[in-house]
Scaffold this active site. Structure first.
Site, PDB file in Angstrom:
ATOM      1  N   ASP A 111       1.089 -25.815  15.357  1.00  0.00           N
ATOM      2  CA  ASP A 111       2.121 -24.989  14.726  1.00  0.00           C
ATOM      3  C   ASP A 111       2.031 -25.136  13.204  1.00  0.00           C
ATOM      4  O   ASP A 111       1.899 -26.255  12.696  1.00  0.00           O
ATOM      5  CB  ASP A 111       3.496 -25.467  15.231  1.00  0.00           C
ATOM      6  CG  ASP A 111       4.630 -24.583  14.765  1.00  0.00           C
ATOM      7  OD1 ASP A 111       4.422 -23.365  14.622  1.00  0.00           O
ATOM      8  OD2 ASP A 111       5.741 -25.122  14.555  1.00  0.00           O
ATOM      9  N   HIS A 112       2.127 -24.031  12.484  1.00  0.00           N
ATOM     10  CA  HIS A 112       2.116 -24.038  11.016  1.00  0.00           C
ATOM     11  C   HIS A 112       0.986 -24.893  10.433  1.00  0.00           C
ATOM     12  O   HIS A 112       1.236 -25.810   9.635  1.00  0.00           O
ATOM     13  CB  HIS A 112       3.461 -24.516  10.443  1.00  0.00           C
ATOM     14  CG  HIS A 112       4.567 -23.537  10.659  1.00  0.00           C
ATOM     15  ND1 HIS A 112       4.630 -22.329   9.998  1.00  0.00           N
ATOM     16  CD2 HIS A 112       5.644 -23.573  11.473  1.00  0.00           C
ATOM     17  CE1 HIS A 112       5.707 -21.668  10.390  1.00  0.00           C
ATOM     18  NE2 HIS A 112       6.333 -22.400  11.306  1.00  0.00           N
ATOM     19  N   GLY A 150      15.244 -24.148  10.917  1.00  0.00           N
ATOM     20  CA  GLY A 150      16.305 -25.145  10.744  1.00  0.00           C
ATOM     21  C   GLY A 150      17.687 -24.610  11.093  1.00  0.00           C
ATOM     22  O   GLY A 150      17.822 -23.702  11.916  1.00  0.00           O
ATOM     23  N   THR A 175      14.331 -27.071  16.167  1.00  0.00           N
ATOM     24  CA  THR A 175      15.553 -27.785  15.760  1.00  0.00           C
ATOM     25  C   THR A 175      16.533 -28.010  16.916  1.00  0.00           C
ATOM     26  O   THR A 175      17.000 -29.132  17.135  1.00  0.00           O
ATOM     27  CB  THR A 175      16.249 -26.979  14.639  1.00  0.00           C
ATOM     28  OG1 THR A 175      15.299 -26.776  13.593  1.00  0.00           O
ATOM     29  CG2 THR A 175      17.453 -27.715  14.085  1.00  0.00           C
TER      30      THR A 175
END
Ligand code: G3H
Ligand code: ZN
Length: 281
Positions: free
Chosen positions: A81-82, A177, A230
């Site tokens: 991821d990312h 977030g 999150t």
């Protein structure tokens, strides 16, 4: 069939049958197990994804060993991821644990995003590559963005054509977030992007904090992979703290983490249902 080909098969199925595959972030063995168990109990395809900083926290070989074990469950697929650095993307492409990687050059201009994504795509061979166009707001690990910039459908078409990317992350007003204000999601853009790019899986980042209704609407509009981090971590912590509140003198980590793992699993099962992925494996 390779795990990458299998994952592509399920992403294509998600486009055709209008559901989304949950892509849940992991940071430790227990979270990984909660995702695997939820996938099995719901008979759903799921993606377990890990960021560069989570890999660095565990150490590559520890993370790889846990993820490799998770990927032995047939409906579980592993994804970076990312990926901010091409080096990390390449390292994960080389690893037998990973079916797919994300290269995230979304903070660069369009030309640089295209060039960097294309380099990783050329290196990836049969493994799937996700890239992002537009800006998802908020902060996730090392990824920080002040506000959202919606993905432009015309740019999306050019991006897909010129990079050959397999999976496209788009920005429709979500943020990573915790939301301070109610997110304003533009569902119409999803349809416009789908129209422009054809049958390529579309990804929603920053999905924690969205209501079930918002998630259902995004999926109905054409989202096929939903990234959740999150909320799952918060639920894990809830299980952990509630166990200790009830059993303040207990120090058996297996019981404490075991409860955390159960809490996370139950929330993941709920998300699988909301995204329509139940019984899609
Ligand atoms: O790539 C991961 C996600 O976009 C997670 O976002 O922490 O808001 O669920 P979230
Ligand atoms: Zn994200």
């Amino acid at each position: 069939m390779t795990k990458s080909a299998e994952l592509k098969k399920y992403l294509d199925k998600a486009i055709k049958e209008k559901f989304a595959i949950p892509a849940i972030n992991t940071t430790n063995m227990e979270t990984t197990q909660s995702i695997v168990e939820a996938a099995k109990e719901m008979n759903a395809p799921v993606i377990i994804q890990i960021t560069e900083s989570a890999i660095k926290y565990a150490g590559f070989s520890y993370a790889e060993a846990i993820l490799k074990t998770a990927a032995n469950t047939p409906q579980v697929f592993i994804h970076l991821d990312h990926g901010m650095s091409e080096e990390m993307a390449k390292q994960c492409i080389e690893s037998p644990a990973f079916a797919a990687v994300m290269i995230d050059k979304s903070k660069f201009n369009l030309e640089e995003n295209i060039a960097g994504t294309r380099r990783v795509k050329e290196y990836a061979g049969y493994k799937l590559v996700e890239a992002e166009l537009g800006v998802v707001g908020g902060k996730e690990e090392d990824v920080i963005a002040e506000g959202s910039i919606y993905t432009n459908p015309c740019e999306a078409k050019r991006f897909v054509d010129e990079t050959g990317v397999d999976i496209l992350a788009i920005a429709i007003g979500t943020a990573h977030g915790i939301y301070k204000d109610e997110p304003k999601l533009n569902y119409e853009i999803i349809g416009q992007i789908r129209e422009a790019v054809g049958n390529i899986p579309l990804v929603l980042h920053g999905s924690s904090g969205l209501s079930d209704e918002q998630l259902r609407k995004a999926v109905a509009a054409g989202i096929n992979k939903v990234n959740l981090d999150t909320e799952i971590k918060q639920e894990f912590i809830k299980g952990f703290t509630q166990y200790l509140e009830k059993n303040p003198s207990d120090y058996d980590l297996r019981k404490i983490f075991g409860e955390a793992r159960n809490y996370a699993k139950e929330l993941i099962k709920h998300k699988i249902k909301v995204l329509g992925a139940e019984n899609k494996y």
